[in-house]
Design a protein around this motif. Structure first.
Motif, PDB file in Angstrom:
ATOM      1  N   ILE A   1       0.862  -1.177   0.000  1.00  0.00           N
ATOM      2  CA  ILE A   1       0.000   0.000   0.000  1.00  0.00           C
ATOM      3  C   ILE A   1       0.898   1.227   0.000  1.00  0.00           C
TER       4      ILE A   1
ATOM      5  N   VAL B   1      -6.495   2.734  -2.102  1.00  0.00           N
ATOM      6  CA  VAL B   1      -6.621   1.316  -2.429  1.00  0.00           C
ATOM      7  C   VAL B   1      -8.060   0.871  -2.179  1.00  0.00           C
TER       8      VAL B   1
ATOM      9  N   HIS C   1      -5.570   2.211  -6.868  1.00  0.00           N
ATOM     10  CA  HIS C   1      -5.086   0.827  -6.944  1.00  0.00           C
ATOM     11  C   HIS C   1      -6.237  -0.068  -6.512  1.00  0.00           C
TER      12      HIS C   1
END
Length: 262
Positions: free
Chosen positions: A37, A43, A212
């Protein structure tokens, strides 16, 4: 180009697995989770119900220990207990009903004996950021669902965590409020440059917010796909609805749904 690719890891997991026992058998909830991360990333984690998404968040938060593997925070072994470096926003708000919004946001700072003047400045900053300045003296029961979640987010941010962990925080909200909250959180992420980790069942939500995106398999939970996205950087404030029919969104939505269902 992924704008966060060159950034350092805030959290890294290595070979993380989680096995728990029921009365009749052992259940593998997570299996060999390798995850990086990056600083400043957003994320988003998707996967079918029961795939271990919340178990992963609980491990990152320090609420639960993995059966095997390790979790690193800023390159060092992470504390096995919750601390202020990891703020958590749950699906249901956890505001103290006997405290005003202002006092709820101040609570963590007061427990750490932060000076009163600094506490007030911090509380005022984050209440303004989430649009609740005029409700600072209000009790939680007087707020709508979306406002309660905004107060919860302000309380987490006031503690200046390294990462904000969110477990389906908009799942109980109506569609209109949910859309507003997604926009609000995107702007908070942009303004604070904090690292966010969001669990969701909503593929569109992940695609509209995530830099992401992680897709997990049915139990045992494994990461079966990861990809970066720049779309959230391109969305102008208040314009996210217009992007829901974006060709890139539609293609990725189908790809992710196929992964999850098959």
């Amino acid at each position: 180009m992924n704008l966060t690719a060159a950034m350092p890891n805030v959290i890294e997991t290595k070979n993380v697995s989680l096995v728990y026992k029921t009365e009749s058998r052992e259940v593998t909830a997570l299996q060999d989770i390798h995850l990086e991360i990056k600083e400043g990333s957003f994320v988003c984690v998707l996967g079918p119900s029961g795939c271990g998404k919340t178990s992963l968040l609980r491990i990152l938060a320090g609420f639960q220990q993995p059966t095997s593997g390790e979790v690193l925070l800023d390159g060092k072994a992470m504390s096995p207990k919750p601390d202020k470096s990891r703020g958590v926003v749950f699906q249901q708000h956890t505001l103290f009903p006997w405290l005003t919004v202002e006092k709820n946001v101040e609570f963590g700072l007061k427990m750490r004996k932060v000076p009163e003047r600094e506490r007030k400045q911090t509380v005022d900053r984050y209440l303004e950021m989430v649009g609740l300045s005029q409700f600072k003296k209000t009790a939680p029961y007087e707020l709508s669902g979306g406002m309660k979640q905004r107060a919860s987010i302000a309380r987490v941010l006031a503690n200046d965590p390294r990462i904000v962990l969110m477990d389906e925080p908009f799942g109980a909200l109506d569609a209109f409020t949910k859309e507003q909250m997604q926009e609000n959180v995107r702007q908070i992420w942009i303004k604070t440059n904090k690292t966010f980790f969001l669990i969701t069942h909503d593929v569109d939500e992940a695609l509209l917010l995530g830099t992401h995106i992680i897709v997990m398999s049915p139990r045992p939970g494994r990461i079966i796909r990861e990809f970066d996205s720049r779309l959230t950087y391109e969305i102008q404030e208040g314009q996210s609805r217009a992007y829901r029919m974006n060709k890139q969104i539609l293609e990725k939505r189908e790809e992710i749904l196929n992964l999850i269902t098959h």
